[in-house]
Design an enzyme around this catalytic site. Sequence first.
Site, PDB file in Angstrom:
ATOM      1  N   LYS A 217      19.075  -0.154  -5.097  1.00  0.00           N
ATOM      2  CA  LYS A 217      17.902  -0.795  -4.493  1.00  0.00           C
ATOM      3  C   LYS A 217      17.205  -1.693  -5.524  1.00  0.00           C
ATOM      4  CE  LYS A 217      13.439   0.225  -2.347  1.00  0.00           C
ATOM      5  NZ  LYS A 217      12.669  -0.553  -3.334  1.00  0.00           N
ATOM      6  N   ARG A 218      17.183  -1.275  -6.771  1.00  0.00           N
ATOM      7  CA  ARG A 218      16.533  -2.086  -7.803  1.00  0.00           C
ATOM      8  C   ARG A 218      17.178  -3.459  -7.935  1.00  0.00           C
ATOM      9  NH1 ARG A 218      16.083   3.005 -10.112  1.00  0.00           N
ATOM     10  NH2 ARG A 218      18.111   2.836 -11.117  1.00  0.00           N
TER      11      ARG A 218
END
Length: 509
Positions: A265-266
């Site tokens: 997700k980062r």
Amino acid sequence: MRRVRVRFAPSPTGPLHIGGVRTALYNFLFAKKHNGDMLLRIEDTDTARFVPGAEDYIVESLNWLGITIDEGIGSQNGNEGPHAPYRQSERKVIYRKYVDQLLDAGLAYIAFDTPAELEAKRLEIANFQYDAKTRDVMSNSLTLPAEDVKERIERGEQYVVRIKIEPNEEIKVQDLIRGEVIINSSVLDDKVLFKSSDELPTYHLANVVDDYLMEISHVIRGEEWLPSAPLHVLLYRYLGWAEVMPEFAHLPLLLKPDGNGKLSKRDGDRLGFPVFPLNWKDPKTGSTSSGYREAGYFPEAVVNFLALLGWNPGTEQEIFTMQELIDQFSLERVSKSGAKFDYEKGKWFNNKYLQLKSDEEIAGQFQQVLAEKGVKEETDNVIKVVSLIKERAGFVHELWGQSSFFFVAPTEYDAKTVKKRWKAESPAQMTELINVLAGIDDFSAQHTEKVVLEWIAAKDYNLGGVMNAFRLSVVGEGKGPHMFDIIDVIGKDETIQRLQRAISHINSL
């Protein structure tokens, strides 16, 4: 021949990652290619990590993408199927039978070691793992008298059941993507199969039991499960099911865009792209993560994009319908190595699908954008606008930036364009042009262009100079499709009003 039956078995611990979506897609394509069944099973035995709403999110995501479920949670016919329930938390009684079978056969054992005791052993023994070398010094049914074990259980002392793995055995896993994988049992620990604290099995036992009882023929999952495959092979053997063990296929990882490590997700937050199919609002923090649907992607584009991340059709074809993917998909053409997540390619696919869709369909979606902008416009005009600017956009929501001047007259004029395109003679020429346009009855693009070009030629005006000033007056800047297509849509009265406003406003700048 055994009927092809596959399952997608996510855990409801949060939003469905795009890598999980690809796993579901490959399962679906394989099942449909072989006229088989696609099952959705929820593996919710990890009660500590359960997140409310995650299961519904998974079902909604698959529905949006057109990955239909034949059996299990979210089944398309509304009936879960003959192997219900399909949530592992609702199958406690089923698992207990197989736990007892393994214990009775001496293939598993009960362990009472507390977390503190296990931590002490980790500090005492370097690289400690619970296995054949260490289990004889631990607190379990292999080292304790049978009466002690019974008494501890009767007084409610918590325990786990561990598989008993004998050392120095070569365990072979036949993988449809990677070929034969051989693991020496000495590197495996005696994994926990069952926990008395919640009366639930761990993933390892539950998934093997469920796959057997649900008659799964092929287990297609991410390569992160490859290290667990030897344990699962042993469980099939220990439970007497080796002859009906499913075939395994471990899919390559989706990698970061730069190729270094698993997509997270980062990475999406850092580079500005979604890693989830739909928007997700975390029930604990309230934070929202973006999804492909809300970002404006077509489900067909996401499916097409994901299908080619790890699978190669062996041709130059890039645009596939779902049926074409089903017809051509094969595990033999799935790569062993990870696939870099090229999010720019995802945008390219969306642009291609936007061009392939009819102007009417895109106009229907674009009208929702117009409504949000407070614009009401006739459907026929919206369809015309879409036909003129569709190729300039990758997403429906981008159409507004390419076409706002069709619906709202400019109130400002781009300074650079004014400086470059608005000449000393422009006001007089635009005033003349107003008179020319006012005298035209047939305001179709073709006829108006003919009349205006004849006027420019008769006056011996510079064609580019007149048309640049004309565009600036109507659009407010130097962009947009063919000028006569624009004024055909907005009409004579609106065109003249914009010319009058430009003459007045630009001269006063």
